[in-house]
Design a protein around this motif. Structure first.
Motif, PDB file in Angstrom:
ATOM      1  N   ILE A  88     -15.120  13.986 -15.733  1.00  0.00           N
ATOM      2  CA  ILE A  88     -14.830  12.634 -16.198  1.00  0.00           C
ATOM      3  C   ILE A  88     -15.822  12.219 -17.290  1.00  0.00           C
ATOM      4  O   ILE A  88     -17.000  12.534 -17.197  1.00  0.00           O
TER       5      ILE A  88
ATOM      6  N   GLU B 151     -14.465   6.965 -19.429  1.00  0.00           N
ATOM      7  CA  GLU B 151     -13.526   6.861 -18.306  1.00  0.00           C
ATOM      8  C   GLU B 151     -14.203   6.255 -17.075  1.00  0.00           C
ATOM      9  O   GLU B 151     -13.645   5.397 -16.415  1.00  0.00           O
TER      10      GLU B 151
ATOM     11  N   LYS C 247      -7.530   8.617 -12.524  1.00  0.00           N
ATOM     12  CA  LYS C 247      -7.901   8.953 -13.897  1.00  0.00           C
ATOM     13  C   LYS C 247      -7.596   7.757 -14.776  1.00  0.00           C
ATOM     14  O   LYS C 247      -6.525   7.161 -14.653  1.00  0.00           O
TER      15      LYS C 247
END
Length: 170
Positions: free
Chosen positions: A2, A6, A166
């Protein structure tokens, strides 16, 4: 893995989504839930969190790109709130009404969608939403804050580290 970008998105709006779904609405596996504003910051993470819980998700997104993004997540149903007959699609998805709804946007459509929540159902919205949807007397409607307390930060971090959510960054 990640990205920092994000992670910061998820920890902000993801925390607000998680607070609404788990702490305010208390959604459960197989429960039908309506998420209005599904292609927005809070909404697209709420869709993923609700799916992880195992709820049956009906998502209302904005525009073709928003619908496409939410569809890619593998959601049960997604409609374009600007182009489709949302009320008809919602009643087909949950003929007895939704147990719960998370509104991340207000307005006329939110006001109409209150009618799709069954008696004794629950609606949650992050404080700051305007206008606040008017409730029917047999539905609980709750505004809440996405406070970053250690316990909820741990829950959101667990979802991130397990790859369960996500962030879509446009």
């Amino acid at each position: 893995s990640i990205t920092v970008q994000e992670s910061s998105v998820i920890s902000g709006v993801g925390l607000t989504a998680l607070r609404g779904l788990e702490d305010v609405l208390g959604i459960k596996e197989d429960e039908p839930i309506l998420i209005l504003g599904a292609s927005g910051g809070i909404g697209h993470l709420a869709v993923q969190i609700a799916m992880n819980i195992g709820a049956r998700v009906f998502a209302v997104a904005s525009g073709e790109d928003g619908v496409a993004m939410i569809r890619k997540l593998g959601v049960d149903a997604v409609v374009d709130g600007h182009r489709e007959d949302v009320m008809f699609a919602a009643s087909k998805f949950a003929p007895k009404g939704f147990n719960a709804a998370l509104f991340t946007t207000g307005g006329e459509l939110a006001g109409s969608l209150v009618q799709c929540v069954r008696a004794n159902g629950r609606i949650a919205y992050p404080n700051g939403l305007y206008p606040i949807p008017k409730s029917k007397s047999d539905i609980s409607i709750t505004g809440y804050n996405g406070e970053p307390e250690p316990e909820i930060l741990q829950r959101i971090n667990n979802l991130i580290s397990l790859g369960k959510i996500k962030a879509h960054i446009d």
